[in-house]
Scaffold this motif. Structure first.
Motif, PDB file in Angstrom:
ATOM      1  N   GLY A 764       0.793  -1.215   0.000  1.00  0.00           N
ATOM      2  CA  GLY A 764       0.000   0.000   0.000  1.00  0.00           C
ATOM      3  C   GLY A 764       0.828   1.269   0.000  1.00  0.00           C
ATOM      4  O   GLY A 764       0.284   2.364   0.021  1.00  0.00           O
ATOM      5  N   LYS A 787      -8.553  -0.107  -6.373  1.00  0.00           N
ATOM      6  CA  LYS A 787      -7.293  -0.338  -7.075  1.00  0.00           C
ATOM      7  C   LYS A 787      -7.347   0.327  -8.440  1.00  0.00           C
ATOM      8  O   LYS A 787      -8.300   0.147  -9.195  1.00  0.00           O
ATOM      9  CB  LYS A 787      -7.055  -1.839  -7.231  1.00  0.00           C
ATOM     10  N   ILE A 791      -4.527   9.027  -7.628  1.00  0.00           N
ATOM     11  CA  ILE A 791      -4.362   9.690  -6.325  1.00  0.00           C
ATOM     12  C   ILE A 791      -3.748  11.077  -6.506  1.00  0.00           C
ATOM     13  O   ILE A 791      -4.182  12.038  -5.878  1.00  0.00           O
ATOM     14  CB  ILE A 791      -3.484   8.842  -5.383  1.00  0.00           C
ATOM     15  N   SER A 805      -3.580   4.148  -7.268  1.00  0.00           N
ATOM     16  CA  SER A 805      -3.557   3.327  -6.064  1.00  0.00           C
ATOM     17  C   SER A 805      -3.276   1.876  -6.447  1.00  0.00           C
ATOM     18  O   SER A 805      -3.929   1.330  -7.345  1.00  0.00           O
ATOM     19  CB  SER A 805      -4.900   3.414  -5.333  1.00  0.00           C
ATOM     20  N   ILE A 811      -7.000   5.847   2.199  1.00  0.00           N
ATOM     21  CA  ILE A 811      -5.740   6.588   2.175  1.00  0.00           C
ATOM     22  C   ILE A 811      -5.313   6.897   3.605  1.00  0.00           C
ATOM     23  O   ILE A 811      -6.001   7.616   4.343  1.00  0.00           O
ATOM     24  CB  ILE A 811      -5.887   7.887   1.366  1.00  0.00           C
ATOM     25  N   ILE A 831      -1.553   3.598   1.404  1.00  0.00           N
ATOM     26  CA  ILE A 831      -2.915   3.070   1.387  1.00  0.00           C
ATOM     27  C   ILE A 831      -3.009   1.920   2.381  1.00  0.00           C
ATOM     28  O   ILE A 831      -2.183   1.010   2.357  1.00  0.00           O
ATOM     29  CB  ILE A 831      -3.304   2.560  -0.017  1.00  0.00           C
TER      30      ILE A 831
END
Length: 844
Positions: A764, A787, A791, A805, A811, A831
């Protein structure tokens, strides 16, 4: 000079006849003539006239008498160094300009003087016309060479130079204006009888009219912004249904890039070649061409490989292209160096009849005018290599109001073949993302010379970068241009492949291996190139290395790293890493292990990309007390490794037997000469080859900071054109490169337990793919994302990139805001994966 009237009249008439013969006596000093008797002077002038009328070329090696003595280059990097080299040879003083980012750059070091013009952004420095004019006045530079890019084709800048009494090395302002608009250029060329691609460039820019014209032309059509270049805003439309949406996208890009939304349409030739002709014109009405270059190997309209002359072009077609380019230049009153670009219908080249060419080409041409570049081109070195002429010198002589150094077209030589590649800091194996970072080590072939236009020089390097330089985010990421010449195209191609292998850039990813793969493709070698060449072959060109090659490289890397880590102090003292002080390292009742974790670099072509490769060397008892014997384990792959003073022997247990003679240099490189056989029935089979096929290769292992780089130079004993399963065309001097980041390595003594560790970054956590500036932040902390959701937007090297992401979740942290500058491999955001994502990750 001579007071007698008959003598004076004779002298004036003789001078007039020489002047009207369209040649120049500017290399002659009139001061010398004044010191001679009338009869001696008459003899000199009559001899000069005879040479002109018989077509002989006067020796121009003497230094010219310039009207100026100080030149400023309104550019940076490689092209600035290129101009400085010629200017210094001609006796001119040189001035560089620089932004704060270029304070310590090579072009600043090369110049006699340097002036700061502003902060790093090009809009505040290299595009700041007033600052550049002010710099020229400050140091007393009477002439400005614009190079290419930046302000080189800007008519306003050329006009400002003129208004301030500064000579501009380039065409007249009006010529720049006329050729700056593709629509205006098409009209001028049509009026001059130069064939243009069927299309539309009218003033009615309504959607309805453009759609009607597109249907009249016939799909597919090309939408092109009238202003600008570099492929920006160009769209290929294959059907009526997608026309309006692509038209809108083209207008948007044209507006943001060039501040102009005027669009032109052209018939799109699906199988075409991009061929351009180098022309030079003086201020006395003379214009010649220096043959053509082929620039068909392109990606998104950006040239990758250029060569001269164009392969597969008949002498008749070559003449027609040159004559048409000269006619185009004269139609706009052109002066100085320029390039006329044509698009050739590749489907018609073979059927082009040399006998009927002169009769039919205007009514049914095999080529069309595209545009004219009113400057020196990036790829001008290949023209210099085949003609032996210095184009920058030609530019300066024309600016000095001299006649062209060679006036008669048939006297311009054409020798051999030349190829050029641009070495960029970019990652072809990761969507061609531009890269930024420090060049830790930079080396070129030992036979190369810098900026030489001598065709006898086999390898030429044009570069504005040196070791320790930073490839930043503000300018084009080109590191160097590598140019070679040979007696034939095939000789030049082979020489370029070999030269690229011996060109090493460490510390930053480059496109070197990608370009090597292009040159090794059979289709390229057979000259079957057109503008769709790369698209057809992209899958092969970015294909990852097969797994056995990755394992092979990883074992070699671990052995080399073990020697580095274990004996670096002794190596520094003795200068020979292979003169080991003690080969009997042991601990009582303990097992000696060396563990190394490698992560294929994001630029690596490794098949197991983004996965850790754990290698363990376990010390075994050895019957030879002078050596070290290890068992190397890499997943299911095992090999016995014996390290001796001057030799490494790898006896691979899955069928490959390797014997390596080794040597090391002072820059932490280990070179292994390997001989090995491929067994039948394994992943390493050679297609259609008998059991036990032998290969020979060199393995070079470099340590660059935390990175281990492995070069493999294959020298196959195969006869004929064979390929290894999973990797095509491993031929002489081919390079396979694997780059690994060391996450952890250690020499330990344990009681038979395996060393286990992990340093992988959380799935992440997202790091920046390159240094740059955060243009936009598209999400907020705590926001739930899927996914692939964008971002933030990162801007670097004139391009924007959406950072997505990698997992579904929320987040947890965003570390940067809008306009923040980020360094390489900085953590952008984190993430927190959803529960199901964590479950999948744990199972993996």
């Amino acid at each position: 000079m001579w007071k007698g009237l008959p003598f004076r009249n004779y002298f004036e008439n003789l001078c007039k006849s020489i002047w009207l013969s369209s040649y120049t006596c500017s290399s002659f000093s009139l001061g010398v003539l004044r010191k001679q008797s009338f009869h001696s002077t008459r003899l000199v002038l009559e001899t000069l006239k005879e040479h002109i009328e018989t077509g002989k070329v006067i020796d121009r090696n003497t230094q010219p008498s310039f009207r100026f003595d100080k030149l400023l280059v309104a550019n940076r990097g490689e092209i600035a160094c290129r101009v400085f080299r010629t200017a210094k040879r001609l006796g001119l003083k040189t001035v560089a300009i620089y932004s704060d980012a270029d304070r310590n750059s090579m072009h600043v070091d090369w110049a006699d003087e340097a002036v700061r013009i502003g902060p790093p952004p090009s809009t505040e420095s290299y595009l700041n016309m007033n600052n550049i004019i002010r710099a020229a006045k400050q140091v007393g530079a009477q002439v400005i060479h614009p190079g290419y890019g930046f302000l080189s084709e800007n008519s306003i800048f050329a006009e400002k130079c003129q208004q301030n009494g500064i000579l501009f090395v380039g065409p007249p302002v009006e010529a720049i204006k006329k050729m700056g608009s593709k629509a205006a250029a098409r009209s001028i060329m049509q009026a001059a009888g130069v064939p243009v691609v069927p299309g539309y460039h009218g003033d009615d820019q309504s959607d309805k009219r453009l759609l009607e014209e597109a249907k009249r032309i016939g799909f597919p059509v090309m939408i092109k912004p009238s202003m600008g270049g570099g492929g920006k805003g160009m769209k290929i439309v294959h059907s009526e249904s997608e026309f309006l949406s692509l038209l809108e996208a083209s207008r948007a890009e044209a507006s943001s890039s060039f501040g102009d939304t005027h669009i032109l349409l052209e018939k799109y030739l699906a199988v075409s070649r991009h061929v351009e002709v180098q022309i030079v014109a003086d201020k006395h009405g003379n214009c010649v061409h220096l043959y053509e270059r082929d620039c068909s190997v392109q990606r998104r309209h950006q040239k990758i490989i250029e060569e001269a002359p164009a392969p597969g072009i008949s002498s008749s077609l070559r003449s027609l292209l040159g004559e048409t380019a000269v006619a185009a230049a004269k139609a706009v009153g052109y002066e100085n160096a320029g390039t006329v670009e044509f698009i050739l219908d590749a489907t018609r080249l073979e059927s082009f009849n040399e006998q009927s060419a002169e009769k039919d080409w205007k009514t049914n041409p095999p080529f069309y005018f595209m545009e004219m570049n009113t400057r020196l081109q990036v790829e001008h070195p290949v023209t210099e290599m085949i003609t032996g002429q210095d184009l920058v010198e030609w530019q300066l002589r024309v600016t000095n109001e001299e006649y062209l150094p060679i006036l008669h077209q048939h006297q311009i030589p054409l020798r051999g073949h030349a190829m050029e590649v641009r070495i960029y800091a970019e990652n072809p194996f990761d969507q061609f993302l531009p890269q930024a970072g420090t060049i830790r080590k930079l080396s070129y072939p030992t036979t190369s010379q810098s900026f030489s236009s001598n065709p006898s020089i086999p390898i030429r390097i044009d570069s504005g970068m040196k070791e320790g330089d930073m490839v930043g985010v503000f300018y084009d990421p080109m590191i160097a241009k590598l140019i070679v010449s040979g007696q034939s195209r095939e000789a030049a191609r082979q020489k370029l492949v070999e030269a690229l292998f011996h060109t090493r850039v460490f510390g930053i990813p480059t496109n070197i291996e990608f370009v090597q793969r292009i040159l090794r493709l059979e289709e390229f070698a057979a000259t079957g190139i057109d503008t769709g060449f790369l698209e057809r072959n992209m899958e092969d060109l970015i294909m990852p290395l097969p797994g056995w090659v990755v394992r092979h490289c990883a074992v070699c890397a671990s052995v080399a790293q073990f020697l580095f880590d274990s004996h670096v102090q002794h190596s520094r003292q003795n200068g020979d890493p292979w003169c080991l002080p003690s080969l009997s390292l042991f601990r009582l009742h303990l097992e000696q292990r060396y563990s190394m974790e490698l992560i294929p670099d994001k630029f690596s072509t490794a098949a197991e990309k983004d996965k850790e490769i754990q290698i363990q060397l376990t010390r075994l008892e050895d019957s030879e007390p002078s050596g070290l014997l290890f068992l190397a384990k890499l997943k299911e792959h095992q090999a016995m490794v014996r390290i001796l003073e001057k030799q490494i022997v790898l006896n691979e247990l899955d069928g490959m037997a390797i014997r390596a003679g080794t040597k090391a240099s002072a820059d932490y490189m280990i070179r292994m000469k390997l001989e090995w056989k491929l067994s039948q029935g394994s992943e390493t089979d050679v297609l259609s080859e008998p059991y036990g096929t032998t290969f020979r290769e060199w393995i070079d292992v470099y340590q660059v900071g935390p990175q281990v780089v492995v070069y493999r130079e294959g020298q196959s004993s195969l006869i004929g054109n064979k390929s290894i399963l999973g990797y095509k065309d491993l031929t002489d001097s081919s390079a396979i490169v694997a780059r690994f980041n060391r996450s952890k390595s250690m020499l330990a003594f344990e009681r038979g337990e395996s060393l286990e560790s992990s340093s992988t970054i959380s799935h992440g956590t997202v790091q920046t793919p390159m240094p740059g500036r955060v243009a936009k932040v598209l999400a907020t902390v705590g926001q739930q994302v899927n996914k692939g959701d964008p971002i933030l937007v990162l801007e670097a090297m004139k391009m924007t990139h959406q950072i997505l992401s990698p997992v579904a979740g929320y987040i947890k942290e965003i570390h940067f805001g809008p306009n923040d500058l980020v360094s390489g491999e900085a953590t952008l955001f984190e993430i927190q994966p959803n529960a199901e994502e964590r479950t999948i990750e744990n199972k993996a």
